[in-house]
Design a protein around this motif. Structure first.
Motif, PDB file in Angstrom:
ATOM      1  N   ASP A   1       1.553  -2.311   2.602  1.00  9.65           N
ATOM      2  CA  ASP A   1       0.540  -2.636   3.286  1.00  9.65           C
ATOM      3  C   ASP A   1       0.206  -1.174   4.359  1.00  9.65           C
ATOM      4  OD1 ASP A   1      -1.613  -3.605   4.818  1.00  9.65           O
ATOM      5  OD2 ASP A   1      -0.051  -4.443   6.525  1.00  9.65           O
ATOM      6  N   GLY A   2      -0.819  -0.618   3.990  1.00 11.59           N
ATOM      7  CA  GLY A   2      -0.761   0.763   4.940  1.00 11.59           C
ATOM      8  C   GLY A   2      -2.225   0.630   5.588  1.00 11.59           C
ATOM      9  N   GLY A   3      -1.995   1.206   7.044  1.00  7.18           N
ATOM     10  CA  GLY A   3      -3.329   1.384   7.839  1.00  7.18           C
ATOM     11  C   GLY A   3      -3.102   2.417   8.757  1.00  7.18           C
ATOM     12  N   GLY A   4      -3.990   2.430   9.741  1.00  5.27           N
ATOM     13  CA  GLY A   4      -3.834   3.692  10.711  1.00  5.27           C
ATOM     14  C   GLY A   4      -2.870   3.822  11.442  1.00  5.27           C
ATOM     15  N   SER A   5      -2.068   2.704  11.888  1.00  5.73           N
ATOM     16  CA  SER A   5      -0.920   2.586  12.621  1.00  5.73           C
ATOM     17  C   SER A   5       0.350   2.757  12.032  1.00  5.73           C
ATOM     18  CB  SER A   5      -0.864   1.529  13.361  1.00  5.73           C
ATOM     19  OG  SER A   5      -2.068   1.401  14.385  1.00  5.73           O
ATOM     20  N   GLY A   6       0.542   2.639  10.626  1.00  5.32           N
ATOM     21  CA  GLY A   6       1.484   2.878  10.005  1.00  5.32           C
ATOM     22  C   GLY A   6       1.453   2.143   8.645  1.00  5.32           C
ATOM     23  N   CYS A   7       2.741   2.316   7.984  1.00  5.86           N
ATOM     24  CA  CYS A   7       2.725   1.663   6.591  1.00  5.86           C
ATOM     25  C   CYS A   7       4.153   0.944   6.188  1.00  5.86           C
ATOM     26  CB  CYS A   7       2.941   2.994   5.787  1.00  5.86           C
ATOM     27  SG  CYS A   7       3.137   2.542   3.948  1.00  5.86           S
ATOM     28  N   ARG A   8       4.006  -0.273   5.618  1.00  7.48           N
ATOM     29  CA  ARG A   8       5.234  -1.105   5.488  1.00  7.48           C
ATOM     30  C   ARG A   8       5.259  -1.474   4.119  1.00  7.48           C
ATOM     31  NH1 ARG A   8       3.882  -6.567   8.390  1.00  7.48           N
ATOM     32  NH2 ARG A   8       1.763  -5.957   7.377  1.00  7.48           N
ATOM     33  N   ALA A   9       6.479  -1.437   3.557  1.00  8.12           N
ATOM     34  CA  ALA A   9       6.696  -1.559   2.255  1.00  8.12           C
ATOM     35  C   ALA A   9       7.959  -2.673   2.153  1.00  8.12           C
ATOM     36  CB  ALA A   9       6.995  -0.258   1.515  1.00  8.12           C
ATOM     37  N   VAL A  10       7.919  -3.357   0.983  1.00  7.81           N
ATOM     38  CA  VAL A  10       9.040  -4.297   0.871  1.00  7.81           C
ATOM     39  C   VAL A  10       9.170  -4.112  -0.739  1.00  7.81           C
ATOM     40  CG1 VAL A  10       8.546  -5.837   2.637  1.00  7.81           C
ATOM     41  CG2 VAL A  10       7.463  -6.219   0.453  1.00  7.81           C
ATOM     42  N   VAL A  11      10.470  -4.400  -1.150  1.00  5.27           N
ATOM     43  CA  VAL A  11      10.904  -4.611  -2.498  1.00  5.27           C
ATOM     44  C   VAL A  11      11.442  -5.955  -2.425  1.00  5.27           C
ATOM     45  CG1 VAL A  11      12.621  -3.864  -4.436  1.00  5.27           C
ATOM     46  CG2 VAL A  11      11.688  -2.208  -2.615  1.00  5.27           C
ATOM     47  N   ALA A  12      10.970  -6.639  -3.533  1.00  4.81           N
ATOM     48  CA  ALA A  12      11.457  -8.071  -3.892  1.00  4.81           C
ATOM     49  C   ALA A  12      11.862  -8.398  -5.195  1.00  4.81           C
ATOM     50  CB  ALA A  12      10.144  -8.967  -3.466  1.00  4.81           C
ATOM     51  N   SER A  13      12.524  -9.536  -5.489  1.00  5.42           N
ATOM     52  CA  SER A  13      12.578  -9.949  -6.601  1.00  5.42           C
ATOM     53  C   SER A  13      11.506 -10.435  -7.337  1.00  5.42           C
ATOM     54  CB  SER A  13      13.914 -10.982  -6.833  1.00  5.42           C
ATOM     55  OG  SER A  13      13.290 -12.016  -6.115  1.00  5.42           O
ATOM     56  N   TYR A  14      11.424 -10.544  -8.694  1.00  2.00           N
ATOM     57  CA  TYR A  14      10.105 -11.032  -9.478  1.00  2.00           C
ATOM     58  C   TYR A  14       9.735 -12.466  -8.796  1.00  2.00           C
ATOM     59  CZ  TYR A  14       6.940 -12.162 -13.130  1.00  2.00           C
ATOM     60  OH  TYR A  14       5.661 -12.522 -13.793  1.00  2.00           O
ATOM     61  N   GLU A  15      10.939 -13.222  -8.270  1.00  2.00           N
ATOM     62  CA  GLU A  15      10.640 -14.798  -7.840  1.00  2.00           C
ATOM     63  C   GLU A  15      10.104 -14.552  -6.281  1.00  2.00           C
ATOM     64  OE1 GLU A  15      13.491 -14.463 -11.003  1.00  2.00           O
ATOM     65  OE2 GLU A  15      13.476 -13.562  -9.017  1.00  2.00           O
ATOM     66  N   GLY A  16      10.140 -13.267  -5.930  1.00  2.00           N
ATOM     67  CA  GLY A  16       9.644 -13.048  -4.309  1.00  2.00           C
ATOM     68  C   GLY A  16      10.596 -13.035  -3.257  1.00  2.00           C
ATOM     69  N   ARG A  17      12.049 -12.952  -3.549  1.00  2.00           N
ATOM     70  CA  ARG A  17      12.842 -12.878  -2.432  1.00  2.00           C
ATOM     71  C   ARG A  17      12.904 -11.479  -2.218  1.00  2.00           C
ATOM     72  NH1 ARG A  17      18.461 -11.859  -2.849  1.00  2.00           N
ATOM     73  NH2 ARG A  17      18.509 -11.728  -4.885  1.00  2.00           N
ATOM     74  N   ILE A  18      12.752 -11.286  -0.530  1.00  2.00           N
ATOM     75  CA  ILE A  18      12.846  -9.860  -0.313  1.00  2.00           C
ATOM     76  C   ILE A  18      14.186  -9.276  -0.259  1.00  2.00           C
ATOM     77  CG2 ILE A  18      12.317  -8.672   2.045  1.00  2.00           C
ATOM     78  CD1 ILE A  18       9.972  -9.604   0.623  1.00  2.00           C
ATOM     79  N   LEU A  19      14.205  -8.030  -0.773  1.00  3.66           N
ATOM     80  CA  LEU A  19      15.472  -7.471  -0.931  1.00  3.66           C
ATOM     81  C   LEU A  19      15.524  -6.154  -0.052  1.00  3.66           C
ATOM     82  CD1 LEU A  19      15.398  -7.409  -4.843  1.00  3.66           C
ATOM     83  CD2 LEU A  19      16.775  -8.803  -3.563  1.00  3.66           C
ATOM     84  N   GLY A  20      14.624  -5.482   0.215  1.00  2.00           N
ATOM     85  CA  GLY A  20      14.739  -4.358   1.316  1.00  2.00           C
ATOM     86  C   GLY A  20      13.146  -4.119   1.742  1.00  2.00           C
ATOM     87  N   GLU A  21      13.263  -3.437   3.058  1.00  4.12           N
ATOM     88  CA  GLU A  21      12.316  -3.324   3.558  1.00  4.12           C
ATOM     89  C   GLU A  21      12.044  -1.933   4.216  1.00  4.12           C
ATOM     90  OE1 GLU A  21      11.201  -5.882   6.839  1.00  4.12           O
ATOM     91  OE2 GLU A  21      12.171  -7.556   5.899  1.00  4.12           O
ATOM     92  N   GLY A  22      10.889  -1.206   4.445  1.00  7.79           N
ATOM     93  CA  GLY A  22      10.688   0.180   4.905  1.00  7.79           C
ATOM     94  C   GLY A  22       9.617   0.443   5.548  1.00  7.79           C
ATOM     95  N   ARG A  23       9.437   1.537   6.490  1.00 10.83           N
ATOM     96  CA  ARG A  23       8.139   1.658   7.283  1.00 10.83           C
ATOM     97  C   ARG A  23       8.199   3.209   7.389  1.00 10.83           C
ATOM     98  NH1 ARG A  23       6.334  -2.092  10.795  1.00 10.83           N
ATOM     99  NH2 ARG A  23       7.422  -4.020  10.979  1.00 10.83           N
ATOM    100  N   ALA A  24       6.850   3.612   7.595  1.00 13.98           N
ATOM    101  CA  ALA A  24       6.621   4.964   7.670  1.00 13.98           C
ATOM    102  C   ALA A  24       5.420   5.101   8.534  1.00 13.98           C
ATOM    103  CB  ALA A  24       6.278   5.674   6.224  1.00 13.98           C
TER     104      ALA A  24
END
Length: 295
Positions: free
Chosen positions: A13-36
């Motif tokens: 999800d990216g916009g003018g104030s920043g970018c957020r990213a997540v990695v999840a399992s196929y079932e939807g469990r969040i495994l990792g997060e990142g920001r830029a």
């Protein structure tokens, strides 16, 4: 059940104030997060691609999956300003992932807030956009960038604050505590002009929280919030002439407009999820399409 070929999902999800990213399992469990940093494809496409890659890399690092083959990931990237096929194709080519769909942040926000149901989404952050979904058909209002649009947004509030400070300085408006303090912080009108000459939407938006915080008592802040709310109310009326659809106020500033929309109090509902949730939903839908015969 995990996907046999693509066990991991990536959502951005990216916009003018920043970018957020997540990695999840196929079932939807969040495994990792990142920001830029900012990822608005209209304001700066090269920057948005670079920061998207940084955010994805940070999420993969957080999940300990840097060494995994990229073929095992399916992604959806929702970036502000990704409105044309030319732009989305370039982002897809240069994001570093082989299996990816790209859309604007409205698409992901809709998927997160409304799921598959009908309603109206009012998404207000650095920029602003509204959308209505009815029987699977979506209509949108705004989101065309600060130069010609994005009313009620954080960038619009920040720019409007600077305008009002200068109007007060010129004697055309009466200073409030907010406008007087902003003028003093800059050191004068010429310093505000210098700031505005090169200010990005994200830089304008940094002033929006000051407006929201002061709006309980400050006349100039109240005027800005009321003007933003009037625009949102008009848009909601266009998207739903019946006046019955549920309304989700999302984004960093969307809920702040709730008190300024008294006619909608009985229709405002909480979103089902965030834009990142919506991007994960869209990534999984893409993975499912890839497994169908003929795709």
């Amino acid at each position: 059940m995990s996907h046999p070929a693509h066990p991991y999902l990536i959502a951005v999800d990216g916009g003018g104030s920043g970018c957020r990213a997540v990695v999840a399992s196929y079932e939807g469990r969040i495994l990792g997060e990142g920001r830029a940093g900012p990822a608005n494809a209209t304001s700066d496409l090269v920057q948005s691609i670079a920061n998207t890659r940084v955010g994805i890399g940070a999420a993969l690092g957080s999940a300990g999956l840097e060494a995994e083959g990229r073929e095992r990931f399916v992604a959806h990237l929702g970036l502000a300003g990704a409105l044309t096929s030319e732009v989305t194709s370039r982002i897809a080519r240069e994001c570093g992932l082989p299996h990816v769909t790209v859309g604007d942040d409205l698409e992901t926000a809709l998927a997160g807030a409304l799921g598959s149901g009908d309603g109206i989404l009012v998404s207000v952050g650095t920029g602003s956009v509204m959308a209505g979904r009815r029987s699977g058909e979506t209509s949108r209002i705004g989101g065309w960038g600060l130069q010609v649009s994005d009313q009620a947004s954080g960038a619009w509030l920040g720019r409007g604050l600077m305008e009002r400070v200068l109007l007060c300085h010129d004697g055309l408006e009466t200073h409030s505590d907010l406008t007087a303090s902003v003028l003093a912080e800059f050191g004068g009108a010429l310093e505000i002009v210098a700031f505005a000459t090169g200010a990005t939407p994200g830089e304008y938006a940094t002033w929006a929280p000051r407006v929201v915080a002061a709006a309980d008592t400050d006349a100039q802040a109240v005027a800005l919030m009321a003007a933003g709310a009037a625009y949102l109310g008009r848009g909601i009326g266009v998207l739903d002439p019946s006046g019955r659809a549920p309304v989700c106020l999302t984004g960093g500033l969307g809920p702040a407009y709730g008190p300024y929309l008294p006619d909608l109090q009985g229709r405002i509902v909480q979103p089902q999820g965030t834009a990142l949730d919506g991007a994960l939903r869209l990534a999984r839908a893409f993975a499912e399409r890839r497994t169908r015969p003929g795709t």
